[in-house]
Design a protein around this motif. Sequence first.
Motif, PDB file in Angstrom:
ATOM      1  N   MET A  92      65.984 -46.070  30.802  1.00  0.00           N
ATOM      2  CA  MET A  92      66.661 -45.598  32.018  1.00  0.00           C
ATOM      3  C   MET A  92      66.984 -46.786  32.919  1.00  0.00           C
ATOM      4  SD  MET A  92      67.449 -42.439  32.745  1.00  0.00           S
ATOM      5  CE  MET A  92      68.183 -41.596  34.125  1.00  0.00           C
ATOM      6  N   ALA A  93      68.018 -46.626  33.685  1.00  0.00           N
ATOM      7  CA  ALA A  93      68.503 -47.725  34.501  1.00  0.00           C
ATOM      8  C   ALA A  93      67.510 -48.071  35.621  1.00  0.00           C
ATOM      9  CB  ALA A  93      69.843 -47.349  35.122  1.00  0.00           C
ATOM     10  N   THR A  94      67.545 -49.336  36.022  1.00  0.00           N
ATOM     11  CA  THR A  94      66.745 -49.776  37.161  1.00  0.00           C
ATOM     12  C   THR A  94      67.660 -49.903  38.373  1.00  0.00           C
ATOM     13  OG1 THR A  94      65.306 -50.998  35.701  1.00  0.00           O
ATOM     14  CG2 THR A  94      65.237 -51.578  38.024  1.00  0.00           C
ATOM     15  N   ILE A  95      67.262 -49.317  39.477  1.00  0.00           N
ATOM     16  CA  ILE A  95      68.098 -49.303  40.674  1.00  0.00           C
ATOM     17  C   ILE A  95      67.367 -49.993  41.813  1.00  0.00           C
ATOM     18  CG2 ILE A  95      69.289 -47.818  42.340  1.00  0.00           C
ATOM     19  CD1 ILE A  95      69.624 -45.769  40.156  1.00  0.00           C
ATOM     20  N   LEU A  96      68.070 -50.911  42.454  1.00  0.00           N
ATOM     21  CA  LEU A  96      67.502 -51.610  43.614  1.00  0.00           C
ATOM     22  C   LEU A  96      67.956 -50.872  44.872  1.00  0.00           C
ATOM     23  CD1 LEU A  96      66.150 -54.072  44.987  1.00  0.00           C
ATOM     24  CD2 LEU A  96      68.259 -55.319  44.653  1.00  0.00           C
ATOM     25  N   VAL A  97      67.011 -50.369  45.643  1.00  0.00           N
ATOM     26  CA  VAL A  97      67.337 -49.601  46.849  1.00  0.00           C
ATOM     27  C   VAL A  97      66.954 -50.428  48.069  1.00  0.00           C
ATOM     28  CG1 VAL A  97      66.877 -47.503  48.141  1.00  0.00           C
ATOM     29  CG2 VAL A  97      66.947 -47.426  45.657  1.00  0.00           C
ATOM     30  N   VAL A  98      67.938 -50.675  48.930  1.00  0.00           N
ATOM     31  CA  VAL A  98      67.710 -51.529  50.085  1.00  0.00           C
ATOM     32  C   VAL A  98      68.041 -50.750  51.348  1.00  0.00           C
ATOM     33  CG1 VAL A  98      68.085 -53.831  50.991  1.00  0.00           C
ATOM     34  CG2 VAL A  98      68.672 -53.342  48.630  1.00  0.00           C
ATOM     35  N   VAL A 123      63.446 -50.326  42.328  1.00  0.00           N
ATOM     36  CA  VAL A 123      62.870 -51.457  43.036  1.00  0.00           C
ATOM     37  C   VAL A 123      63.279 -51.283  44.488  1.00  0.00           C
ATOM     38  CG1 VAL A 123      62.825 -53.957  43.224  1.00  0.00           C
ATOM     39  CG2 VAL A 123      63.136 -52.902  40.995  1.00  0.00           C
ATOM     40  N   GLU A 124      62.345 -51.469  45.423  1.00  0.00           N
ATOM     41  CA  GLU A 124      62.653 -51.224  46.826  1.00  0.00           C
ATOM     42  C   GLU A 124      62.676 -52.525  47.619  1.00  0.00           C
ATOM     43  OE1 GLU A 124      60.476 -48.022  48.918  1.00  0.00           O
ATOM     44  OE2 GLU A 124      59.593 -47.641  46.957  1.00  0.00           O
ATOM     45  N   ALA A 125      63.510 -52.548  48.639  1.00  0.00           N
ATOM     46  CA  ALA A 125      63.476 -53.669  49.564  1.00  0.00           C
ATOM     47  C   ALA A 125      63.870 -53.151  50.937  1.00  0.00           C
ATOM     48  CB  ALA A 125      64.433 -54.769  49.121  1.00  0.00           C
ATOM     49  N   ALA A 126      63.311 -53.778  51.988  1.00  0.00           N
ATOM     50  CA  ALA A 126      63.536 -53.285  53.341  1.00  0.00           C
ATOM     51  C   ALA A 126      64.650 -54.051  54.051  1.00  0.00           C
ATOM     52  CB  ALA A 126      62.247 -53.364  54.155  1.00  0.00           C
ATOM     53  N   VAL A 163      72.792 -51.385  42.553  1.00  0.00           N
ATOM     54  CA  VAL A 163      72.203 -51.679  43.856  1.00  0.00           C
ATOM     55  C   VAL A 163      72.717 -50.652  44.847  1.00  0.00           C
ATOM     56  CG1 VAL A 163      71.914 -53.398  45.664  1.00  0.00           C
ATOM     57  CG2 VAL A 163      72.185 -54.133  43.295  1.00  0.00           C
ATOM     58  N   LEU A 164      71.816 -50.040  45.597  1.00  0.00           N
ATOM     59  CA  LEU A 164      72.193 -49.133  46.676  1.00  0.00           C
ATOM     60  C   LEU A 164      71.720 -49.808  47.951  1.00  0.00           C
ATOM     61  CD1 LEU A 164      70.991 -45.634  45.398  1.00  0.00           C
ATOM     62  CD2 LEU A 164      73.335 -46.328  45.786  1.00  0.00           C
ATOM     63  N   THR A 165      72.638 -50.157  48.826  1.00  0.00           N
ATOM     64  CA  THR A 165      72.171 -50.856  50.021  1.00  0.00           C
ATOM     65  C   THR A 165      72.762 -50.296  51.304  1.00  0.00           C
ATOM     66  OG1 THR A 165      72.079 -52.974  51.171  1.00  0.00           O
ATOM     67  CG2 THR A 165      73.911 -52.673  49.652  1.00  0.00           C
ATOM     68  N   ASP A 166      71.913 -50.246  52.318  1.00  0.00           N
ATOM     69  CA  ASP A 166      72.318 -49.903  53.662  1.00  0.00           C
ATOM     70  C   ASP A 166      73.183 -51.054  54.188  1.00  0.00           C
ATOM     71  OD1 ASP A 166      72.398 -48.564  56.053  1.00  0.00           O
ATOM     72  OD2 ASP A 166      70.539 -49.436  56.796  1.00  0.00           O
ATOM     73  N   VAL A 167      73.982 -50.811  55.231  1.00  0.00           N
ATOM     74  CA  VAL A 167      74.802 -51.889  55.763  1.00  0.00           C
ATOM     75  C   VAL A 167      74.078 -52.594  56.907  1.00  0.00           C
ATOM     76  CG1 VAL A 167      76.963 -52.514  56.851  1.00  0.00           C
ATOM     77  CG2 VAL A 167      76.926 -50.766  55.080  1.00  0.00           C
ATOM     78  N   ASN A 168      73.663 -51.804  57.893  1.00  0.00           N
ATOM     79  CA  ASN A 168      73.027 -52.414  59.062  1.00  0.00           C
ATOM     80  C   ASN A 168      71.531 -52.576  58.829  1.00  0.00           C
ATOM     81  OD1 ASN A 168      75.357 -52.583  60.732  1.00  0.00           O
ATOM     82  ND2 ASN A 168      75.257 -50.344  60.868  1.00  0.00           N
ATOM     83  N   MET A 169      71.128 -53.828  58.681  1.00  0.00           N
ATOM     84  CA  MET A 169      69.714 -54.101  58.468  1.00  0.00           C
ATOM     85  C   MET A 169      69.356 -55.392  59.180  1.00  0.00           C
ATOM     86  SD  MET A 169      69.133 -53.289  54.462  1.00  0.00           S
ATOM     87  CE  MET A 169      70.486 -54.299  53.970  1.00  0.00           C
ATOM     88  N   PRO A 170      68.083 -55.539  59.552  1.00  0.00           N
ATOM     89  CA  PRO A 170      67.667 -56.818  60.145  1.00  0.00           C
ATOM     90  C   PRO A 170      67.651 -57.923  59.084  1.00  0.00           C
ATOM     91  CG  PRO A 170      65.773 -55.384  59.818  1.00  0.00           C
ATOM     92  CD  PRO A 170      66.995 -54.572  59.482  1.00  0.00           C
ATOM     93  N   ILE A 171      67.544 -59.148  59.547  1.00  0.00           N
ATOM     94  CA  ILE A 171      67.429 -60.352  58.717  1.00  0.00           C
ATOM     95  C   ILE A 171      68.684 -60.628  57.882  1.00  0.00           C
ATOM     96  CG2 ILE A 171      66.010 -61.664  57.090  1.00  0.00           C
ATOM     97  CD1 ILE A 171      63.663 -59.875  57.914  1.00  0.00           C
ATOM     98  N   MET A 172      69.005 -59.716  56.951  1.00  0.00           N
ATOM     99  CA  MET A 172      70.251 -59.911  56.210  1.00  0.00           C
ATOM    100  C   MET A 172      70.894 -58.554  55.998  1.00  0.00           C
ATOM    101  SD  MET A 172      70.979 -61.328  52.354  1.00  0.00           S
ATOM    102  CE  MET A 172      70.469 -63.023  52.528  1.00  0.00           C
ATOM    103  N   ASP A 173      72.151 -58.425  56.429  1.00  0.00           N
ATOM    104  CA  ASP A 173      72.767 -57.104  56.333  1.00  0.00           C
ATOM    105  C   ASP A 173      73.342 -56.858  54.940  1.00  0.00           C
ATOM    106  OD1 ASP A 173      75.205 -58.331  56.131  1.00  0.00           O
ATOM    107  OD2 ASP A 173      75.825 -57.905  58.182  1.00  0.00           O
TER     108      ASP A 173
END
Lengths: 746, 120
Positions: B1-7, B29-32, B49-59
């Motif tokens: 199964m696929a591995t998905i990075l969720v940010v 795999v999770e990242a904040a 990769v599923l990523t939010d747009v507005n995030m601290p440190i690096m958007d």
Amino acid sequence: MSIDLAQFIPTFLEESFEGLEVMESGLLNLDTEDAETINAIFRAAHSIKGGAGTFGFTDITDFTHVVETLMDELRAERRAFTDTLKNLLLSSVDCIRLLLEAARDNTECNDPQVDQVFKQLEMVLAGGEVVLTHADNEKADSTHNLSSENDNLPENVSSAGEINNSGWHIEFKPAQHLLMTGNEPILMMAALAECGEFLVHACTANVPALLDLNPEELFLVWDMDLYSDCDEAVVREVFEWVEDDCELTITPIVDDNRAVNSQSDSLFQEHLADFQNPQGDVPVSVQDEAPVAATITTESVAPEASVSITAAERAEMSSVAKSQDNVRKSQSDAGSIRVGIDKIDGLINRVGELVITQSMLGQVGSELADLEHPAVDRLNDGLLQLERNTRDLQEEVMRIRMLPISFVFNRFPRLVHDVSSQLGKEVELKLSGEQTELDKTVMEKIGDPLLHLVRNALDHGLETPQERVAAGKSECGTLDLNAYHQGGFIIIQIKDDGRGLDTQRIREKALENGLISSDQVLSEADIHDLIFLPGFSTAVEVNGLSGRGVGMDVVRRNIESLGGHVSVTSEAGIGSSFTVTLPLTLAILDGQLIKLQQEAYIIPLVSIVESIWVSAEALNAVAGQGRLFLFRDEYVPVIHLSSLFGFEEYSKDFSSSLMVIVEGGGKKAGLIVDELQGQQQVVIKSLETNYKRVDGFFGATILGNGQVALILDVASLIKMGLDNANKKQPRRHKNNDEAQQMKVRV
Amino acid sequence: MATILVVDDSASLRNMVVFTLKQRGYDVVEAADGQEALSKAREAVCDLVLTDVNMPIMDGILLCSELRKLPSFKFTPILMLTTENSSEMKQKGRAAGATGWLVKPFNPETLLSTLKRVVR
């Protein structure tokens, strides 16, 4: 405390079905904009959603939420009530009913109608006026399944009347860099294929010669025919992310002339395989040979590949999808099961017996190794495999009993909070390695000793904020709890950055209690170790392990009864660190096989410090203390196991003996043994269960040859040995009689 | 199964997404934030990769263009989770190399059905 919500579910379902009836009749009678009826429908949807959310029927919640939102817009007169909307809402009612029925029957609702209506509702909410008018059609036949839908598709379509096309013709010419955006045409096509019968023609005319071909770029153009009653928006949605990176035309298919080229099915499979991996696997075995490449090029440009997914295939695909759903469902159901611990113990026991049988067979195999027979080799191969499989099986079975140590650690944040505020201290608790696993039984028994160590650190280790500031530390003390695996053991560390152990006070206290004599020279580590001695704690023993009043000796005893040990390191003003070492399991033990007078015994490996040859001169007789051996600047008592166990042929000849230096209960001793044999994992059989408790033994095990071997409990043996030595008279130890009896019975 | 990075910096949304994906059998795999995601992306192979747009440190936008610089992320689908459905946002995402976008709030079903378009 948890409340079992399941008992309220029947009521919820009853209410919801009633609510659906309200919605249905309300919708049917809602000819004009009747605010009261709209309100009633809204309320019904709202309570179904609320209930579904509480009882965890997320699919119902999600579905009803959209309906509710739509009703809310109607109620606020932000949306006009039209016949199409009414039909859509009516089919939503049907869908909610399907979902509720599925919930009632504890099944999963796989009806495609639900997803379809849901998408339409969302589309309407998103601002599209387009409402699929065939919703009524669909509703009429709620038992339809995918394949029958496909088979009857032309009839359905023509009878529907309102749908003027039988599908969509899609021309898709992606930009060459499309793959670099992470989009994948084959997956998009797979998504389209889910909507109905799907035909794809790949046009390879633009594909350059192999030498010019950049495998990372896309040169294909696709013509697709999708025979489906789905809305154009559904098709558009699939291309949503690529519409700026392609030329896309979507036109309705009006006529019904479908050319299903079943012969090209296999071709499709081949091409599918090619498409699956567009980035790398272009067959570039031709290297630099231009002429060859040229011929290949002409071939590859040749005919347009025509592929289709037939109805039969689609039916198969959907059944595969369904069975996958089922698997998934059973997986989520089987994510964990509750099993009585007795069943697991039974299993572990059985595997233990298997290990014994296997090692017995292994011995037979090695005895046969000298025979010159071809079958012997095969036998040994088989035995090797058996050994490997048994070991794996044993590991797997043992893992069933393993739980993360977080079960114990999770008690501590609350405890630290309560105790520290009680004591007026500021403490930060750091947990790490919570996922480290250990045996459930060990876990249950280690909770109290750990609790005691943590309380101790809070009570005595860490200082008050004032004291800390005075000592130049930050106000907030730190308590580290860490767990990790090392070898076959789990190590748990309880570390504080408090004042550390006060060696001076410990020494004074030990003198006071007569634990040491005033002329005894002790290293700092020795003094720290004194806190584990019985009688060191001056506190009165209260009930069991209330966390107070129990000496560290009890902590050590409890940990050692689990086959582990505990030690402390400390530095004044910096902090103390307690290290608890425990076996991962109580069912298996790493042991050293020894022999005494032809009888086999097991010494737990964890207790062994060193095994050495000693000569008689190295053994010093000391009045009142038996014999002592100088082991690394330390005199350790010598225990002659044969004598302790009372074997008849006791010899006083110490010349050149084998001695195993062991440590237990904070004391070291040298055990004289006759023979050292291999180290092996042994399955522990409880003496209490099979016979009765025998002093000096931890348990028993069965060796490969079927012989019973007793496992030494080092701490209590040392105690016995010292008591015995003081009597100076070798005597037959009654334990041996018992042990012999037990061997007969096991 | 696929591995998905969720940010995502919001733990609740991340948990919802992770839970949904894990239920469906994906490895996650999770990242904040983008920085954390980037370092995790360097260690693990991800299929999506599923990523939010507005995030601290690096958007999310910067993360996206950084990921595209890694050879192993050349073709990896990167979906932006965004609250705004503006074409300006999409343009920004596209310029950074994003594959597509998902407009928040979305429910688990939408998420899963959308994922099928970019990951096996």
